[in-house]
Design a protein around this motif. Sequence first.
Motif, short mmCIF file in Angstrom:
data_model
loop_
_atom_site.label_atom_id
_atom_site.label_comp_id
_atom_site.label_asym_id
_atom_site.label_seq_id
_atom_site.Cartn_x
_atom_site.Cartn_y
_atom_site.Cartn_z
N ARG A 67 -7.72 1.16 2.40
CA ARG A 67 -7.06 2.25 1.66
C ARG A 67 -7.65 3.60 2.09
O ARG A 67 -6.93 4.58 2.30
CB ARG A 67 -7.23 2.04 0.15
N SER A 70 -6.34 4.47 5.53
CA SER A 70 -4.93 4.90 5.58
C SER A 70 -4.79 6.40 5.28
O SER A 70 -3.86 7.05 5.74
CB SER A 70 -4.08 4.06 4.61
N HIS A 71 -5.76 6.95 4.54
CA HIS A 71 -5.73 8.40 4.28
C HIS A 71 -6.11 9.21 5.51
O HIS A 71 -5.92 10.42 5.54
CB HIS A 71 -6.68 8.75 3.13
N HIS A 76 -1.06 12.50 6.86
CA HIS A 76 -1.05 11.89 5.52
C HIS A 76 -1.13 13.02 4.49
O HIS A 76 -1.88 13.99 4.70
CB HIS A 76 -2.24 10.93 5.38
N SER A 78 -2.73 13.46 1.93
CA SER A 78 -4.07 13.81 1.44
C SER A 78 -4.77 14.81 2.35
O SER A 78 -5.71 15.49 1.94
CB SER A 78 -4.93 12.56 1.31
N MET A 80 -6.74 14.18 4.76
CA MET A 80 -8.13 13.78 5.06
C MET A 80 -8.42 13.75 6.56
O MET A 80 -9.55 13.99 6.98
CB MET A 80 -8.44 12.41 4.43
N ARG A 141 -7.50 19.50 -3.52
CA ARG A 141 -6.60 18.72 -4.38
C ARG A 141 -6.90 18.93 -5.86
O ARG A 141 -6.04 18.69 -6.71
CB ARG A 141 -6.67 17.23 -4.06
#
Length: 324
Positions: A67, A70-71, A76, A78, A80, A141
């Motif tokens: 997980r 995947s960021h 993406h 996020s 990141m 965020r």
Amino acid sequence: MTGAWVSRAVATAVELGVLDRLGEGPADTGSLAEGLGLHPDRLDRLLRLLAAVGVVRERDGRHEPTRVGSHLRRGHPSGMAELALLYDSDMFGDSWEHLADAVRTGRTAFGEAHGTDVFSYLERHPRDAELYTAGMAAGGRFSTHIPDVYDFGGVRTVVDLGGGAGELLAAVLAAAPGAHGVLVERPAALAAARERLGAFADAGRCDLVEADFREGVPEGADVYLLSRVLHNWSDEDARGLLRHCRRSMAPGGRVLVAERILPDEGRPWLSLVLDVHMMVMTPGAERTERGYEELLRSAGLTTREILDLPLEMRLLVAGPVPQP
Ligand SMILES: C[S@@+](CC[C@H](N)C(=O)[O-])C[C@H]1O[C@@H](n2cnc3c(N)ncnc32)[C@H](O)[C@@H]1O
């Protein structure tokens, strides 16, 4: 001692496109190396470390992102991957090389490395500026939570000073349908802000202003937002900016300062490491609660409340010092 090497390994996987490719589906080392033009044995060793720190995992001889991993796919939401590249960039790394000079001389390590201040540098290096603005948005965020903890009901005008890519102002305008927003930025960040705030601008709810907030701020706002801005500046410059806000605010106006506040003792450590990063990059600093109150007081403002935000951030709500 090895933290920097792990960061470099993660950023390298982003840079080489390993996490983008694994985001499309599991792959064994051989086909991953072939597709990306990499050395299979070396890639295998890199993946082994990435697995150990929880970025990828192996199943039936094929690698896939966790997980967390995947960021780290570019693009993406996020952000990141962009944050990993920013933290690993020469712009940051060359500056950190001069930490010892900064501690010896009191000068900014960034200036020793690049011969100018960070924001002037970004004006002349558009690719770094793009990465910086994307990285800031990724690390920002927490800002979408600000309307959860602070009630913008009844607020007519909100000015976001140094509002970056516009994430915070977008969240405020979405939460306060009656409010009009103004984002003040340097040219390097305005392209990203135009993209993020375009719909609000088209609806006549938002203006994007290219200006230097050290020379003044838009008049008459109910709320001035300063998210991760004061920590970039010396006390003298930060005071000047707060004085502009104090002089320009509408009656009953507020200044909302979002920052990581230094603890009185050694925790939480994120604000401490970012304080040293501020020393490397800028003449600014992370400040304690008392440090912020002294700064605000010197500009005719005082803290009314302090609200907690995610990622060890706090929101200082400041208003004019009450007249006796
Ligand atoms: C650390 S970033 C914070 C961005 C955003 N507020 C956030 O929290 O993600 C500081 C921002 O201040 C802007 N800035 C720096 N100097 C400025 C100036 N003199 N006038 C207006 N904006 C400035 C930079 O371009 C940058 O986007």
